[in-house]
Write an enzyme that holds these catalytic residues in place. Structure first.
Site, short mmCIF file in Angstrom:
data_model
loop_
_atom_site.label_atom_id
_atom_site.label_comp_id
_atom_site.label_asym_id
_atom_site.label_seq_id
_atom_site.Cartn_x
_atom_site.Cartn_y
_atom_site.Cartn_z
N MET A 33 2.95 -1.16 -6.34
CA MET A 33 3.27 -2.53 -6.74
C MET A 33 2.57 -2.86 -8.06
SD MET A 33 3.79 -4.70 -3.29
CE MET A 33 2.08 -5.12 -3.02
N GLY A 34 2.16 -1.83 -8.81
CA GLY A 34 1.53 -2.07 -10.11
C GLY A 34 0.09 -2.51 -9.96
N LEU A 36 -2.34 -1.17 -11.54
CA LEU A 36 -2.81 0.17 -11.18
C LEU A 36 -4.29 0.35 -11.46
CD1 LEU A 36 0.21 2.25 -12.53
CD2 LEU A 36 -0.13 1.24 -10.27
N HIS A 40 -4.50 4.61 -7.66
CA HIS A 40 -3.10 4.94 -7.93
C HIS A 40 -3.01 6.20 -8.80
CE1 HIS A 40 -2.74 0.43 -7.39
NE2 HIS A 40 -1.83 0.86 -6.55
N GLU A 151 -4.39 6.74 1.72
CA GLU A 151 -4.93 6.54 3.08
C GLU A 151 -5.64 5.20 3.22
OE1 GLU A 151 -7.43 9.81 4.15
OE2 GLU A 151 -5.74 10.96 4.94
N LYS A 152 -5.87 4.51 2.12
CA LYS A 152 -6.51 3.19 2.25
C LYS A 152 -5.62 2.30 3.11
CE LYS A 152 -7.16 -0.84 0.63
NZ LYS A 152 -6.42 -1.74 -0.19
N SER A 188 -8.76 -1.43 -4.77
CA SER A 188 -7.59 -2.20 -4.39
C SER A 188 -7.25 -3.14 -5.53
CB SER A 188 -7.89 -3.03 -3.13
OG SER A 188 -6.92 -4.05 -2.98
N ARG A 190 -6.27 -5.98 -5.21
CA ARG A 190 -6.74 -7.32 -4.83
C ARG A 190 -8.24 -7.50 -5.08
NH1 ARG A 190 -2.43 -6.83 -0.62
NH2 ARG A 190 -0.98 -8.53 -1.03
O1 PAF Z 1 1.20 0.20 -0.88
C1 PAF Z 1 1.92 -0.45 -1.65
O2 PAF Z 1 1.58 -0.68 -2.83
C2 PAF Z 1 3.23 -1.02 -1.15
O3 PAF Z 1 3.12 -1.45 0.17
C3 PAF Z 1 4.42 -0.06 -1.33
C4 PAF Z 1 4.24 1.20 -0.50
C5 PAF Z 1 4.57 0.31 -2.80
C6 PAF Z 1 5.72 -0.73 -0.86
O4 PAF Z 1 5.99 -1.89 -1.58
#
Ligand code: PAF
Length: 281
Positions: A33-34, A36, A40, A151-152, A188, A190
Site C-alpha cells: 500500500m506504499g 515504503l 518492503h 510475516e509482520k 510499519s 503507521r
Molecule cells: O499488507 C498490505 O500492505 C496490504 O494488506 C496488502 C497485502 C497490500 C493488500 O492491500
C-alpha cells in the site's frame, strides 16, 4: 538513478508481463500500500532472489479500511516510493486507482472464514475480506510465479496462503521475516504516526512478546498468562490493548501446547496508532 517503469492499468501490466513471459522470465509480485520502508524493500530483495523480474503493486485498498479508520490520512508518497524501488532493483511498479481495481464497484468478495475472523478479524471485521479480495485480484491480474508478503502481518499471510490453496490460484506464497528497528520495533508505515513519546514506548510490545515467549518455552503452562502481558503493556503506557494471544501457528486457534507450533500475536494502541506484532514460539 535507474528508471522504474510505472503502469496504471491492468492491460498495461499484462502487456509488460507478457513481454517478460515471452522471453521465458519468471516473476515475483510484491503487493504493497506504499509508504515504503526497509521492510518492503526486504520483500523486493527476496523477490529478486526468487524470480528474474519483480513487480511491486501500490494500491491503498479502500475495502480493507472501515469508515472510521485511517484510509484518508494513510501516508502516500508515490514519487518517493518509486525512487526507493528503483534503487532496490524492482523492475515494474503497478499503481492502479480504485476505478481500475473495482470497475464495477465492490460486488464479488473473497472471504476466508475462521482464519480471518479471529484476532484482527474481531477488531477489524472488514479487514480480511478487503485484503483477500484485493490480493485475489492482484494475483489474477499479474499471475506471478511467487508473491511475497511480510510475516509482520502474520495473520494476513496465513489467510492469503489458505485462500490461494482453496481457490487453486497457481501462485506460490512466500513469507518474509519482519524487519525491525535496532530497539526491536517492527517497521510499519503507521509508525510515522507515533509522537516521540509514543515512539519511546513502542518497542515494549516486541520486548513483552519476547519475554512471554521465553516463559512459555520454559514452561508451556505460562501460555495461560496472556492477560498479565496485556496488563504489563497497559502499565508500560499503551493506551489500549486489543489482544495478546497464544495461537496455534497454522490455524490461529488457541495453542494446544507442544508439540504444535505456536505463535504469539498482539495488537495494542499508542494514542491513535495501532501496532501489531507477533513472535514464533
Ligand atoms: O499488507 C498490505 O500492505 C496490504 O494488506 C496488502 C497485502 C497490500 C493488500 O492491500
Amino acid at each position: 538513478m535507474p528508471e522504474l517503469p510505472v503502469v496504471r492499468t491492468v492491460s498495461e501490466l499484462r502487456a509488460a508481463i507478457a513481454a517478460w513471459r515471452a522471453d521465458g522470465l519468471t516473476l515475483a509480485l510484491v503487493p504493497t500500500m506504499g509508504a515504503l520502508h526497509e521492510g518492503h524493500l526486504a520483500l523486493v530483495r527476496r523477490g529478486l532472489e526468487r524470480a528474474e523480474r519483480v513487480c511491486v503493486t501500490l494500491f491503498v485498498n479502500p475495502t480493507q479500511f472501515a469508515p472510521h479508520e485511517d484510509f484518508d490520512c494513510y501516508p502516500r508518497d508515490e514519487a518517493g516510493d518509486a525512487a526507493k524501488l528503483a534503487n532496490a532493483g524492482a523492475h515494474l511498479l503497478f499503481v492502479p486507482d480504485a476505478a481500475e481495481m473495482y470497475p464495477a464497484g465492490e460486488v464479488t468478495r473473497v472471504t476466508v472464514p475462521s482464519l480471518g475472523e479471529v484476532l484482527e478479524g474481531q477488531f477489524r471485521p472488514q479487514f480480511f475480506t478487503g485484503v483477500a479480495t484485493v490480493v485475489t485480484k492482484l494475483l489474477l491480474q499479474a499471475l506471478p510465479d511467487v508473491a511475497i508478503f511480510g510475516e509482520k502481518d502474520y495473520q494476513q499471510l496465513r489467510v492469503i496462503r489458505r485462500m490461494v490453496t482453496d481457490l487453486f490460484i497457481p501462485v506460490a506464497i512466500d513469507g518474509a521475516p519482519t524487519v525491525r528497528e535496532a530497539d526491536g520495533l517492527a517497521l510499519s508505515s503507521r509508525n510515522a504516526y507515533l509522537s516521540p513519546a509514543e515512539r519511546a514506548i513502542a518497542p515494549r510490545l516486541q520486548q513483552a512478546l519476547q519475554a512471554f515467549a521465553g516463559q512459555i518455552r520454559a514452561d508451556a503452562a505460562a501460555a495461560k498468562r496472556a492477560a498479565d502481558v496485556e496488563q504489563l503493556l497497559r502499565d508500560a503506557g499503551f493506551s489500549k490493548v486489543d489482544y495478546v494471544r497464544v495461537c496455534e501457528a497454522a490455524t490461529l486457534q488457541p495453542w494446544p501446547g507442544p508439540p504444535a507450533a505456536g505463535r504469539i500475536l498482539a495488537a495494542a494502541w499508542l494514542g491513535r496508532t495501532r501496532l501489531i506484532d507477533n513472535i514464533p514460539l
